[in-house]
Write an enzyme that holds these catalytic residues in place. Structure first.
Site, PDB file in Angstrom:
ATOM      1  N   GLN A  50       0.180   5.028  -1.728  1.00  0.00           N
ATOM      2  CA  GLN A  50       1.001   5.765  -2.681  1.00  0.00           C
ATOM      3  C   GLN A  50       0.459   5.749  -4.106  1.00  0.00           C
ATOM      4  OE1 GLN A  50       4.717   3.794  -0.883  1.00  0.00           O
ATOM      5  NE2 GLN A  50       5.526   5.722  -1.635  1.00  0.00           N
ATOM      6  N   GLU A  87      12.486  -3.956  -2.343  1.00  0.00           N
ATOM      7  CA  GLU A  87      12.539  -2.608  -2.924  1.00  0.00           C
ATOM      8  C   GLU A  87      13.987  -2.244  -3.191  1.00  0.00           C
ATOM      9  OE1 GLU A  87      10.698   0.656  -0.817  1.00  0.00           O
ATOM     10  OE2 GLU A  87       8.873  -0.482  -0.412  1.00  0.00           O
ATOM     11  N   TRP A 145       5.405   9.883   0.107  1.00  0.00           N
ATOM     12  CA  TRP A 145       5.294  10.278   1.510  1.00  0.00           C
ATOM     13  C   TRP A 145       5.524  11.785   1.687  1.00  0.00           C
ATOM     14  CZ3 TRP A 145       2.468   6.562   2.783  1.00  0.00           C
ATOM     15  CH2 TRP A 145       2.753   5.249   2.415  1.00  0.00           C
ATOM     16  N   ASN A 173       5.963  -3.398   6.157  1.00  0.00           N
ATOM     17  CA  ASN A 173       6.978  -2.749   5.356  1.00  0.00           C
ATOM     18  C   ASN A 173       7.874  -1.885   6.240  1.00  0.00           C
ATOM     19  OD1 ASN A 173       7.973  -1.818   2.569  1.00  0.00           O
ATOM     20  ND2 ASN A 173       7.584   0.106   3.641  1.00  0.00           N
ATOM     21  N   GLU A 174       9.164  -2.176   6.217  1.00  0.00           N
ATOM     22  CA  GLU A 174      10.181  -1.366   6.884  1.00  0.00           C
ATOM     23  C   GLU A 174       9.816  -0.942   8.310  1.00  0.00           C
ATOM     24  OE1 GLU A 174      12.108   0.684   2.886  1.00  0.00           O
ATOM     25  OE2 GLU A 174      10.810   1.900   4.144  1.00  0.00           O
ATOM     26  N   TRP A 221      11.717  -0.543  -7.048  1.00  0.00           N
ATOM     27  CA  TRP A 221      10.791   0.511  -6.634  1.00  0.00           C
ATOM     28  C   TRP A 221      10.952   1.669  -7.604  1.00  0.00           C
ATOM     29  CZ3 TRP A 221       6.861   0.669  -3.263  1.00  0.00           C
ATOM     30  CH2 TRP A 221       6.269   1.920  -3.048  1.00  0.00           C
TER      31      TRP A 221
END
Length: 469
Positions: free
Chosen positions: A17, A373, A425, A164-165, A417
């Protein structure tokens, strides 16, 4: 409203990102390179992360932002394909090691604690070509990658997030196909990917525990995506049960095996099994852990990392036709309360975070919790005076403070975040979550603080909000 002494105030980013430099310095392609380069309006205006914030060459500018805020913690991710271009240790890219060594060393010099994520959605394309997270082979690949990172950076990094997630990622990428590789596997892919993600995380945790922990003395966990859920009709027993199912599929699906007993929640197993039977499957579409795997998975997290953005209402919705899909397995409908203020998919529900933290405390044996986040976006045209966004954060900090003081939640770190506006994304650059504005039309990618950055810096300086609860 002072937070506990030593409370950690951070901000977060992820490699794809912000870094750019997609083909620079020996980096191999990742699935997001392939996905965005294929076009087809999968991403807003066919935007890519090829340049993003340019952090691969502009790390010094990021560091200035971190210092300006006075952060105590900075969470970032390693690009797997920048370190290991084909995803394996067969070829190690020294330029990638040098880049992350500099980030880690610079942070420590400034007294900032690095929180490092091994995997943030950007699988090396070479591994996706071999089946990605749908293939059991990925477990061994991830473990070897994790061991490489622990041995290379673990002398200085003491806070690790393996994934992550994964609970969100498995669903979006492999069930719905909205993230790379972009191929939906309705009713099966999300479960298979999740099964491999959980086992891969557990393997990596054990590798750290047995090979590195004694010397490095760090902590390893994974970050869950979790909203809070309320019944659409508080008086409806079926809606109340729907909420329990939704939380079981949404958060407990991953957290219960890892924190409690190595196995999926009973309601998840029974729902998927009965629906699979109705649909003519000879066995449940949800894979099973062996007894050996259950004992291997149980207890493989040193703290509870959670990422909260919003809350939703849940309504019971019977799957009368036996339709395939994870939401249909849950037999729910999920939607925002129309009375909540909202931008895109995020409704402003700060009290939902307090309820979520209390749920984690009560369900998972009062763990150490990190919020890795939490954020709220703007859309173009943006205002540098983002007072409305700061109000979201101010209300959120009030609720977090209540969770610590009144609910006795053991929350130790909060990461906002995001440090910078970045590639969000499939939303591309249309959603801006940054504390610092980035001009993506300007080759210099100048970073300019929003009002929220200046206010957050005050909170960090004061270790809390001014005034009383």
């Amino acid at each position: 409203m002072a937070f506990p002494a030593g409370f950690g105030w951070g901000a977060a980013t992820s490699a794809y990102q912000v870094e750019g430099g997609w083909d620079a310095g020996g980096r191999g392609p990742c699935v997001w390179d392939t996905f965005t380069h294929q076009g087809g309006e999968r991403v807003f205006e066919n935007q890519t992360g090829d340049v993003a914030c340019g952090s691969y060459t502009l790390w010094e500018e990021d560091l200035k932002c971190i210092k300006q805020l006075g952060l105590t913690h900075y969470r970032f991710s390693l690009s797997w394909s920048r370190l290991l271009p084909d995803g394996t240790t067969g070829f190690i890219n020294q330029k990638g090691i040098d880049y992350y060594n500099k980030i880690i060393d610079d942070l420590l010099t400034e007294g900032v604690t690095p929180i490092v994520t091994l995997y943030h959605f950007d699988l090396p394309q070479a591994l996706e070509d071999q089946g990605g997270w749908l293939s059991e082979a990925i477990i061994e690949c991830f473990d070897k990658y994790a061991q490489f990172c622990f041995s290379t950076f673990g002398d200085r990094v003491k806070h690790w997030i393996t994934m992550n997630e994964p609970n969100l990622f498995a669903l979006i990428a492999y069930e719905l196909g909205r993230f790379p590789p972009g191929v939906p596997h309705i009713g099966t892919g999300g479960y298979q990917a999740a099964h491999n993600l959980i086992r891969a995380h557990a393997r990596a945790w054990h590798s750290y525990d047995s090979l590195f922990r004694k010397e490095q003395k760090g902590m390893v966990s994974l970050s869950f995506f979790a909203g809070w859920l309320e019944p659409a009709d508080p008086m409806s027993v079926s809606d109340q049960e729907a909420v329990k199912r939704a939380i079981s599929f949404h958060l407990d699906f991953f957290a219960k095996p890892i924190f409690i007993d190595g196995d999926y929640p009973e309601v998840v197993k029974s729902q998927v099994a009965s629906m699979s039977k109705r649909q003519g499957y000879v066995s449940s579409r949800l894979p099973e852990f062996t007894e050996e795997e259950q004992s291997m998975i149980k207890g493989t997290a040193d703290f509870f990392a959670v990422q909260y953005y919003t809350s939703r209402l849940v309504q019971h919705q019977e799957n009368k036709t036996g339709e395939l899909g994870v939401l249909r397995d849950m037999e729910i409908e999920i939607f925002p309360d129309p009375s909540w203020k909202r931008l895109d998919w995020i409704s402003v529900v700060p009290w939902g975070l307090r309820k979520l933290l209390k749920y984690i405390k009560d369900t998972y044996n009062d763990p150490i919790i990190y919020i890795t986040e939490n954020g709220f976006p703007q859309r173009d045209p943006v205002s540098l005076d983002d007072t409305h966004r700061w109000n979201y954060f101010r209300q959120t900090f009030q609720e977090v403070f209540k969770a610590i003081q009144l609910d006795k939640v053991n929350l130790q770190v909060y990461c906002l975040w995001s440090l910078l506006d970045n590639f969000e994304w499939t939303q591309g650059y249309s959603q801006r979550f940054g504390l610092f504005h980035v001009d993506f039309e300007d080759p210099a990618r100048c970073r300019v603080p929003y009002t929220s950055a200046k206010e957050y810096a005050k909170v960090i300086r004061n270790n809390g909000l001014e005034g009383h609860l």
